[in-house]
Design a protein around this motif. Structure first.
Motif, short mmCIF file in Angstrom:
data_model
loop_
_atom_site.label_atom_id
_atom_site.label_comp_id
_atom_site.label_asym_id
_atom_site.label_seq_id
_atom_site.Cartn_x
_atom_site.Cartn_y
_atom_site.Cartn_z
N MET A 1 -48.87 -8.82 -2.96
CA MET A 1 -48.46 -7.60 -2.27
C MET A 1 -47.19 -7.04 -2.88
O MET A 1 -46.41 -7.75 -3.53
CB MET A 1 -48.24 -7.88 -0.78
N ASN A 2 -46.96 -5.75 -2.66
CA ASN A 2 -45.68 -5.13 -2.97
C ASN A 2 -44.79 -5.27 -1.74
O ASN A 2 -45.27 -5.12 -0.61
CB ASN A 2 -45.86 -3.66 -3.31
N VAL A 3 -43.50 -5.52 -1.94
CA VAL A 3 -42.59 -5.73 -0.83
C VAL A 3 -41.44 -4.74 -0.89
O VAL A 3 -40.74 -4.64 -1.90
CB VAL A 3 -42.03 -7.17 -0.82
N ILE A 4 -41.28 -4.00 0.20
CA ILE A 4 -40.08 -3.21 0.41
C ILE A 4 -39.43 -3.73 1.69
O ILE A 4 -40.09 -4.29 2.55
CB ILE A 4 -40.36 -1.71 0.51
N TYR A 5 -38.12 -3.55 1.79
CA TYR A 5 -37.44 -4.07 2.97
C TYR A 5 -36.25 -3.21 3.32
O TYR A 5 -35.74 -2.44 2.49
CB TYR A 5 -37.01 -5.52 2.77
N THR A 6 -35.81 -3.37 4.56
CA THR A 6 -34.59 -2.71 5.01
C THR A 6 -33.72 -3.71 5.73
O THR A 6 -34.22 -4.62 6.41
CB THR A 6 -34.92 -1.50 5.92
N ASP A 7 -32.42 -3.56 5.56
CA ASP A 7 -31.47 -4.47 6.20
C ASP A 7 -30.13 -3.75 6.30
O ASP A 7 -29.86 -2.80 5.56
CB ASP A 7 -31.32 -5.76 5.38
N LEU A 8 -29.29 -4.21 7.23
CA LEU A 8 -27.97 -3.60 7.39
C LEU A 8 -27.05 -3.89 6.21
O LEU A 8 -26.09 -3.17 5.98
CB LEU A 8 -27.32 -4.13 8.68
N PHE A 9 -27.36 -4.97 5.48
CA PHE A 9 -26.51 -5.37 4.36
C PHE A 9 -27.28 -5.25 3.05
O PHE A 9 -28.51 -5.28 3.02
CB PHE A 9 -26.03 -6.81 4.55
N LEU B 1 -46.08 -4.32 1.94
CA LEU B 1 -45.53 -4.92 3.16
C LEU B 1 -44.10 -4.45 3.32
O LEU B 1 -43.27 -4.60 2.42
CB LEU B 1 -45.55 -6.45 3.08
N GLY B 2 -43.80 -3.88 4.49
CA GLY B 2 -42.43 -3.51 4.82
C GLY B 2 -41.82 -4.57 5.72
O GLY B 2 -42.39 -4.92 6.75
N VAL B 3 -40.66 -5.08 5.33
CA VAL B 3 -39.98 -6.12 6.09
C VAL B 3 -38.72 -5.52 6.71
O VAL B 3 -37.83 -5.03 6.00
CB VAL B 3 -39.61 -7.32 5.19
N VAL B 4 -38.65 -5.55 8.02
CA VAL B 4 -37.49 -5.02 8.74
C VAL B 4 -36.61 -6.19 9.12
O VAL B 4 -36.94 -6.98 10.00
CB VAL B 4 -37.93 -4.23 9.99
N GLY B 5 -35.49 -6.33 8.44
CA GLY B 5 -34.60 -7.47 8.61
C GLY B 5 -34.86 -8.49 7.52
O GLY B 5 -35.93 -9.10 7.48
N PHE B 6 -33.90 -8.65 6.60
CA PHE B 6 -34.15 -9.48 5.41
C PHE B 6 -33.25 -10.70 5.38
O PHE B 6 -32.63 -11.03 4.36
CB PHE B 6 -33.98 -8.63 4.15
N GLY B 7 -33.17 -11.37 6.54
CA GLY B 7 -32.49 -12.66 6.58
C GLY B 7 -33.41 -13.75 6.07
O GLY B 7 -34.36 -13.50 5.33
N LEU C 1 -41.47 -7.45 11.55
CA LEU C 1 -40.10 -7.30 12.05
C LEU C 1 -39.42 -8.65 12.22
O LEU C 1 -40.00 -9.57 12.80
CB LEU C 1 -40.11 -6.54 13.38
N HIS C 2 -38.18 -8.73 11.73
CA HIS C 2 -37.40 -9.96 11.83
C HIS C 2 -35.96 -9.63 12.18
O HIS C 2 -35.03 -9.94 11.43
CB HIS C 2 -37.52 -10.75 10.53
N VAL C 3 -35.79 -8.98 13.32
CA VAL C 3 -34.49 -8.53 13.79
C VAL C 3 -34.33 -8.92 15.26
O VAL C 3 -35.32 -9.11 15.97
CB VAL C 3 -34.33 -7.00 13.64
#
Length: 315
Positions: A168-176, A147-153, A213-215
């Motif tokens: 599941m395996n979790v990868i994520y991206t965030d500005l911080f 699972l790719g999570v866009v926005g990790f707030g 997506l969570h942005v």
């Protein structure tokens, strides 16, 4: 002081405010009438329906506080309101789990074709049972997938926890810079720390079997034409954040071409009138912006909003 809960408030939140000495009006005032009628109130609470833009803020110098029941505040000109001395508050933590669970309702829906079978079984179940059974025979399991999570707030992390709990395996991206692991609490107060991995946005697009997506919506969609080209073939997409975060027209093309296996949308470009092409597409799971619409979340939102308003108005 009078508070207009224009998009409603949980009864517990209303009682907290009334016990603190505030008058709370839950009668909805149409947007076009607010510039006049809002003059009779000291504060307003809203969800996503009511808009508080600069002209309305200018028309209501009496306002001391604006409360948003929920996370996103793109329906409020926040900085302008604050420049006028108005407190603007929201409840970012209260609905995180509810949104996360809806994301997984959609994901489980998608990998087992429930969005389509629920449409066709009432029409064909008694006459075409065998063909439908064959059509939905190639489901997949979520366990072991990425699972790719866009926005990790808060919401992104809560969604990741559900994914980890399902194996599941979790990868994520965030500005911080974010965490390398998340703690999950199971029944019996058993706590387990499981790894997550922060990667570049492009790597989320390339590596993920499913993306959520969570942005907020900024200047352009987070996933548009260029981003669709980078996605793994057969990916599933979920948007329970804001309309416009996924380019809907590009999404339809990607679904039709098989690049995206299914999509799940709780939010839309043109709310409250989503595109017909989106609503009628055979491989889109649909809900009408109900991410935070659980009894538990609404109660938490009402309590948090009430206490924040009390603090703001009694300064």
């Amino acid at each position: 002081m009078r508070i207009l809960a224009n998009d409603g408030i949980d009864p517990i939140g209303k009682k907290i405010l009334e016990d603190a000495g505030f008058e709370v009006d839950t009668n909805h005032i149409p947007q076009e009438e607010l510039s006049v009628k809002l003059q009779d109130y000291d504060a307003i609470t809203v969800r996503s329906a009511t808009k508080l833009r600069q002209p309305l803020i200018d028309a209501c110098p009496n306002l001391k506080a604006i409360g948003r029941g929920g996370v996103g505040m793109d329906n409020i000109d926040v900085e302008y309101a604050r420049s006028k001395g108005i407190d603007v508050i929201n409840t970012p933590a209260a609905s995180s789990l509810s949104v996360a669970e809806l994301v997984f309702a959609h994901l489980l829906n998608g990998v087992r074709f429930l969005y389509d079978s629920n449409r066709k079984m009432p029409l064909e179940g008694d006459s075409n049972f065998g063909s439908l059974k064959k059509a939905y025979a190639n489901g997949v399991e979520l366990r072991g997938k990425t699972l790719g999570v866009v926005g990790f707030g808060r919401i992104g992390r809560e969604t990741a926890k559900v994914a980890l709990g399902l194996g599941m395996n979790v990868i994520y991206t965030d500005l911080f810079e974010g965490p390398q692991s998340l703690s999950l609490t199971f029944s019996g107060d058993i706590e387990v720390s499981l790894p997550v991995k922060q990667v570049a946005f492009e790597e989320v697009l390339k590596q993920s079997d499913f993306i959520t997506l969570h942005v907020p919506f900024l200047d352009k969609p987070a996933i548009g034409k260029e981003e669709f080209a980078l996605l793994k073939d057969g990916v599933g997409l979920v948007n329970a954040s804001r309309g416009g975060v996924i380019d809907e027209l590009e999404l339809i093309q990607a679904l039709d071409a098989g690049k995206v296996s299914f999509a799940a949308l709780d939010v839309f470009d043109n709310e409250p009138t989503p595109r017909k092409e989106i609503l009628s597409h055979a491989r889109i799971s649909l809900t009408p912006h109900i991410g935070a619409a659980t009894n538990e979340a609404q109660e938490r939102i009402g309590i948090e909003l009430a206490n924040l308003l009390i603090d703001a108005l009694k300064k």
